[in-house]
Design a protein around this motif. Structure first.
Motif, PDB file in Angstrom:
ATOM      1  N   ILE A   1       0.724  -1.233  -0.061  1.00  0.00           N
ATOM      2  CA  ILE A   1      -0.028   0.054  -0.020  1.00  0.00           C
ATOM      3  C   ILE A   1       1.053   1.513   0.073  1.00  0.00           C
ATOM      4  CG2 ILE A   1      -1.784   1.289   1.067  1.00  0.00           C
ATOM      5  CD1 ILE A   1      -2.615  -1.498  -0.067  1.00  0.00           C
ATOM      6  N   PRO A   2       1.948   1.431   0.980  1.00  0.00           N
ATOM      7  CA  PRO A   2       2.615   2.483   0.922  1.00  0.00           C
ATOM      8  C   PRO A   2       3.388   2.752  -0.333  1.00  0.00           C
ATOM      9  CG  PRO A   2       3.202   1.142   2.668  1.00  0.00           C
ATOM     10  CD  PRO A   2       1.946   0.701   2.274  1.00  0.00           C
ATOM     11  N   GLU A   3       3.912   1.440  -0.717  1.00  0.00           N
ATOM     12  CA  GLU A   3       4.584   1.273  -1.960  1.00  0.00           C
ATOM     13  C   GLU A   3       3.903   1.767  -3.379  1.00  0.00           C
ATOM     14  OE1 GLU A   3       8.244  -1.957  -1.353  1.00  0.00           O
ATOM     15  OE2 GLU A   3       6.065  -2.577  -1.969  1.00  0.00           O
ATOM     16  N   ALA A   4       2.694   1.515  -3.472  1.00  0.00           N
ATOM     17  CA  ALA A   4       1.826   2.130  -4.466  1.00  0.00           C
ATOM     18  C   ALA A   4       1.756   3.643  -4.511  1.00  0.00           C
ATOM     19  CB  ALA A   4       0.481   1.380  -4.449  1.00  0.00           C
TER      20      ALA A   4
ATOM     21  N   MET B   1      -9.732   2.453  10.888  1.00  0.00           N
ATOM     22  CA  MET B   1     -10.959   2.400  11.579  1.00  0.00           C
ATOM     23  C   MET B   1     -11.653   0.961  11.769  1.00  0.00           C
ATOM     24  SD  MET B   1     -12.839   5.582   9.569  1.00  0.00           S
ATOM     25  CE  MET B   1     -12.218   5.306   8.071  1.00  0.00           C
ATOM     26  N   GLY B   2     -10.744   0.092  11.590  1.00  0.00           N
ATOM     27  CA  GLY B   2     -10.830  -1.423  12.025  1.00  0.00           C
ATOM     28  C   GLY B   2     -11.848  -2.167  11.051  1.00  0.00           C
ATOM     29  N   ARG B   3     -11.809  -1.546   9.616  1.00  0.00           N
ATOM     30  CA  ARG B   3     -12.467  -2.405   8.701  1.00  0.00           C
ATOM     31  C   ARG B   3     -11.533  -2.786   7.715  1.00  0.00           C
ATOM     32  NH1 ARG B   3     -15.728  -2.555  11.907  1.00  0.00           N
ATOM     33  NH2 ARG B   3     -17.904  -2.088  12.040  1.00  0.00           N
ATOM     34  N   ARG B   4     -11.403  -4.217   7.229  1.00  0.00           N
ATOM     35  CA  ARG B   4     -10.596  -4.559   6.245  1.00  0.00           C
ATOM     36  C   ARG B   4     -11.345  -5.504   5.309  1.00  0.00           C
ATOM     37  NH1 ARG B   4      -6.044  -4.957   8.857  1.00  0.00           N
ATOM     38  NH2 ARG B   4      -4.817  -6.210   6.981  1.00  0.00           N
TER      39      ARG B   4
ATOM     40  N   PRO C   1     -18.103  -4.274  -8.081  1.00  0.00           N
ATOM     41  CA  PRO C   1     -16.692  -4.783  -7.995  1.00  0.00           C
ATOM     42  C   PRO C   1     -16.000  -3.379  -7.735  1.00  0.00           C
ATOM     43  CG  PRO C   1     -18.220  -5.048  -9.851  1.00  0.00           C
ATOM     44  CD  PRO C   1     -19.111  -4.518  -9.052  1.00  0.00           C
ATOM     45  N   ALA C   2     -14.826  -3.564  -7.541  1.00  0.00           N
ATOM     46  CA  ALA C   2     -13.539  -2.749  -7.209  1.00  0.00           C
ATOM     47  C   ALA C   2     -13.239  -2.171  -8.544  1.00  0.00           C
ATOM     48  CB  ALA C   2     -12.413  -3.095  -6.354  1.00  0.00           C
ATOM     49  N   ILE C   3     -12.709  -0.951  -8.280  1.00  0.00           N
ATOM     50  CA  ILE C   3     -12.036  -0.411  -9.441  1.00  0.00           C
ATOM     51  C   ILE C   3     -10.931  -1.135  -9.854  1.00  0.00           C
ATOM     52  CG2 ILE C   3     -10.416   1.531 -10.126  1.00  0.00           C
ATOM     53  CD1 ILE C   3     -11.968   3.469  -8.223  1.00  0.00           C
ATOM     54  N   HIS C   4     -10.756  -1.536 -11.181  1.00  0.00           N
ATOM     55  CA  HIS C   4      -9.994  -2.758 -11.563  1.00  0.00           C
ATOM     56  C   HIS C   4      -8.373  -2.547 -11.058  1.00  0.00           C
ATOM     57  CE1 HIS C   4      -8.337  -5.826 -14.084  1.00  0.00           C
ATOM     58  NE2 HIS C   4      -7.195  -4.827 -14.431  1.00  0.00           N
TER      59      HIS C   4
ATOM     60  N   LEU D   1      -4.303  -4.495  -4.737  1.00  0.00           N
ATOM     61  CA  LEU D   1      -4.076  -3.830  -3.428  1.00  0.00           C
ATOM     62  C   LEU D   1      -4.769  -4.396  -2.360  1.00  0.00           C
ATOM     63  CD1 LEU D   1      -3.106  -0.573  -4.655  1.00  0.00           C
ATOM     64  CD2 LEU D   1      -1.520  -2.057  -4.097  1.00  0.00           C
ATOM     65  N   ILE D   2      -6.290  -4.541  -2.663  1.00  0.00           N
ATOM     66  CA  ILE D   2      -7.299  -5.031  -1.913  1.00  0.00           C
ATOM     67  C   ILE D   2      -6.691  -6.349  -1.427  1.00  0.00           C
ATOM     68  CG2 ILE D   2      -9.620  -5.771  -1.635  1.00  0.00           C
ATOM     69  CD1 ILE D   2     -10.294  -3.415  -3.159  1.00  0.00           C
ATOM     70  N   ALA D   3      -6.466  -7.258  -2.685  1.00  0.00           N
ATOM     71  CA  ALA D   3      -5.773  -8.921  -2.153  1.00  0.00           C
ATOM     72  C   ALA D   3      -4.627  -8.698  -1.381  1.00  0.00           C
ATOM     73  CB  ALA D   3      -5.594  -9.296  -3.627  1.00  0.00           C
ATOM     74  N   ALA D   4      -3.770  -7.780  -1.508  1.00  0.00           N
ATOM     75  CA  ALA D   4      -2.594  -7.755  -0.494  1.00  0.00           C
ATOM     76  C   ALA D   4      -2.925  -7.491   0.999  1.00  0.00           C
ATOM     77  CB  ALA D   4      -1.805  -6.520  -1.139  1.00  0.00           C
ATOM     78  N   ILE D   5      -4.072  -6.740   1.075  1.00  0.00           N
ATOM     79  CA  ILE D   5      -4.444  -6.357   2.397  1.00  0.00           C
ATOM     80  C   ILE D   5      -5.421  -7.683   2.930  1.00  0.00           C
ATOM     81  CG2 ILE D   5      -6.371  -5.131   3.741  1.00  0.00           C
ATOM     82  CD1 ILE D   5      -5.615  -2.790   1.851  1.00  0.00           C
ATOM     83  N   ALA D   6      -6.160  -8.442   2.223  1.00  0.00           N
ATOM     84  CA  ALA D   6      -6.682  -9.696   2.722  1.00  0.00           C
ATOM     85  C   ALA D   6      -5.899 -10.614   3.159  1.00  0.00           C
ATOM     86  CB  ALA D   6      -7.469 -10.184   1.450  1.00  0.00           C
TER      87      ALA D   6
END
Length: 369
Positions: A106-109, A148-151, A297-300, A305-310
Motif C-alpha cells: 500500500i505505501p509502495e503504491a 477504523m478497524g475495517r478490512r 466490483p472494485a476499480i480494476h 492492492l485489496i488482495a494484498a490487504i486480505a
C-alpha cells in the motif's frame, strides 16, 4: 493501561502532536473532518496523513524523485523490520503498520504514484488516470479504513472509490495551477476528441467550451464514485461515519462550485465557512444506512492492492495513546516508551546518523489532501 515495563509502540505524545500540527496547517478540509473522528482513530489518521505529506515532499525535491524514492524505500525497510528511525513520522507510521496490519504494497503504491507526479507523467485515457488516482488517493482510503478497524474487501473497494473521486475533483480544480507547472492530468484522448491540442493548450491555457466539457466529464465520474462510496461510509463503525461523510461532502462541494461557474484556470474553487457549516449540519443530520452499492466490483487497478490487504497477517493490537487531557495516562505512556528504548534503539541512532527527513507544513498539494 499496560504495565510500565511493556512499551506500547514507537511513537510518543510529542510525535503525535507534530503529526496533528502538520495536518492542521496542511489541509483545512481534512483537519475539520478529522475532528469528527474518535480520538483513538484520530491519532493514527494523523500518522497516515503525515506519512503521505512527507512522501510527497521528499519526491518533489528532485526531478523524477529518484533520491526521495530511495530514502522512502530505506524508511519502509526499517519500518517493516520493526526498527523505525528517530524521525517522528517514521515512528508514528511504524505504529500504524504494526497495529493495523498494513501491507507494504500500500505505501509502495502511494510512492509509485507520487513518482509519476514528479516525472510529469500524462494519461491517455480515463482508465490510465484512475490507475494514478488509485495510487495517490485510493491508497489513503485503504489506510484510513484499516485504521477504523475495517478490512473487508467490499468496504475497502468503496474507500478507494471515495479517494479516487476526491482526486478527480482535485484535478478539475487545479487545471490552471497544473498548466502553470507544465503538467496536465486531463485524459489526453478526451482533449483530442474535443479538438484540443494538449501542447497548444498548455502554452496558452484557457477555460473554453472544450475544456469545460472535459472538466464536466471528470466531475460527473467523480459524482458517481461519491454516490457509490456512501455504502462504504455506512459500513464503517458508527463513531467514524460523521467524519468521513463530512470529508466526502466537503470535497464533492468543491466540484460543484466549479459546476456553478468557477473558472479553474484562473481561480481556485473553495468552500466558504458558511458552506462548511451547512455541510457539517448535512453530514450530522443525514441518515447513513444505504449498503446497496457495497457489493459493486472494485476499480480494476485497485484489485491487487485489496488482495494484498486480505493476505496480510493480523496486526498486533497496541494500546492507543491516551487523549491529551489524560495527563497521568500520557505520562505513564512516556515512561513505558523510555524504558523500552534501551532494548530497541533505532538503527539510525545506533550508527550515529541523524534522519535526513524534514516535514515542512505547506498549502494543499495535488495528492491525499
Amino acid at each position: 493501561m499496560p504495565p510500565l515495563s511493556q512499551p506500547s509502540g514507537f511513537s510518543t505524545p510529542a510525535n503525535c502532536a507534530a503529526c496533528r500540527e502538520s495536518i492542521r496547517q496542511g489541509s483545512q478540509s481534512f483537519y475539520m473532518a478529522s475532528l469528527m473522528l474518535p480520538v483513538a482513530i484520530r491519532e493514527p489518521a494523523y500518522a497516515v496523513y503525515a506519512f503521505c505529506r512527507m512522501a510527497d515532499d521528499l519526491i518533489d525535491r528532485d526531478e523524477g524523485g529518484i533520491e526521495g524514492i530511495r530514502i522512502l524505500g530505506q524508511m519502509l525497510d526499517r519500518i517493516y523490520r520493526n526498527r523505525p528511525g528517530p524521525h517522528f513520522v517514521e515512528r508514528v507510521f511504524a505504529d500504524v503498520v504494526e497495529r493495523f496490519a498494513l501491507p507494504r504494497e500500500i505505501p509502495e503504491a502511494l510512492i509509485e504514484g507520487l513518482a509519476w507526479d514528479a516525472e510529469g507523467r500524462r494519461y491517455e485515457t480515463l482508465e490510465d488516470l484512475v490507475a494514478y488516482a488509485v495510487r495517490v488517493a485510493g491508497t489513503v482510503g485503504f489506510m484510513m479504513t484499516l485504521v477504523m478497524g475495517r478490512r473487508e474487501p467490499n468496504v475497502l473497494a468503496r474507500a478507494c472509490d471515495l479517494g479516487v473521486a476526491m482526486q478527480l475533483t482535485n484535478i478539475a480544480r487545479d487545471i490552471g495551477e497544473d498548466a502553470g507547472n507544465g503538467r496536465i492530468y486531463m485524459p489526453l484522448s478526451w482533449l483530442r476528441d474535443g479538438g484540443v491540442d494538449p501542447e497548444g493548450w498548455l502554452a496558452a491555457p484557457r477555460y473554453g467550451p472544450e475544456i469545460q466539457a472535459v472538466v464536466a466529464r471528470l466531475l460527473a465520474d467523480a459524482e458517481l464514485l461519491y454516490d457509490r462510496s456512501l455504502s462504504g461510509v455506512a459500513a464503517l463503525p458508527a463513531s467514524c461515519r460523521l467524519g468521513i461523510n463530512l470529508a466526502r461532502l466537503l470535497y464533492r462541494e468543491i466540484g460543484r462550485e466549479i459546476g456553478r461557474g468557477v473558472d479553474p484556470v484562473k481561480d481556485r474553487a473553495v468552500t466558504s465557512r458558511r458552506q462548511k457549516m451547512r455541510l457539517l449540519a448535512e453530514a450530522a443530520g443525514g441518515r447513513i444506512s444505504d449498503l446497496a452499492a457495497l457489493p459493486e466490483p472494485a476499480i480494476h487497478s485497485a484489485v491487487s492492492l485489496i488482495a494484498a490487504i486480505a493476505m496480510a497477517p493480523p496486526g498486533r493490537a497496541l494500546p492507543a495513546i491516551p487523549p491529551w487531557w489524560n495527563v497521568m495516562g500520557r505520562s505513564e505512556h512516556m515512561i513505558a516508551l523510555l524504558m523500552g528504548f534501551s532494548t530497541r534503539a533505532p538503527a539510525a541512532e545506533a550508527s550515529g546518523r541523524s534522519s535526513p527527513l524534514v516535514l515542512r507544513p505547506r498549502p494543499d498539494t495535488r495528492s491525499h489532501r
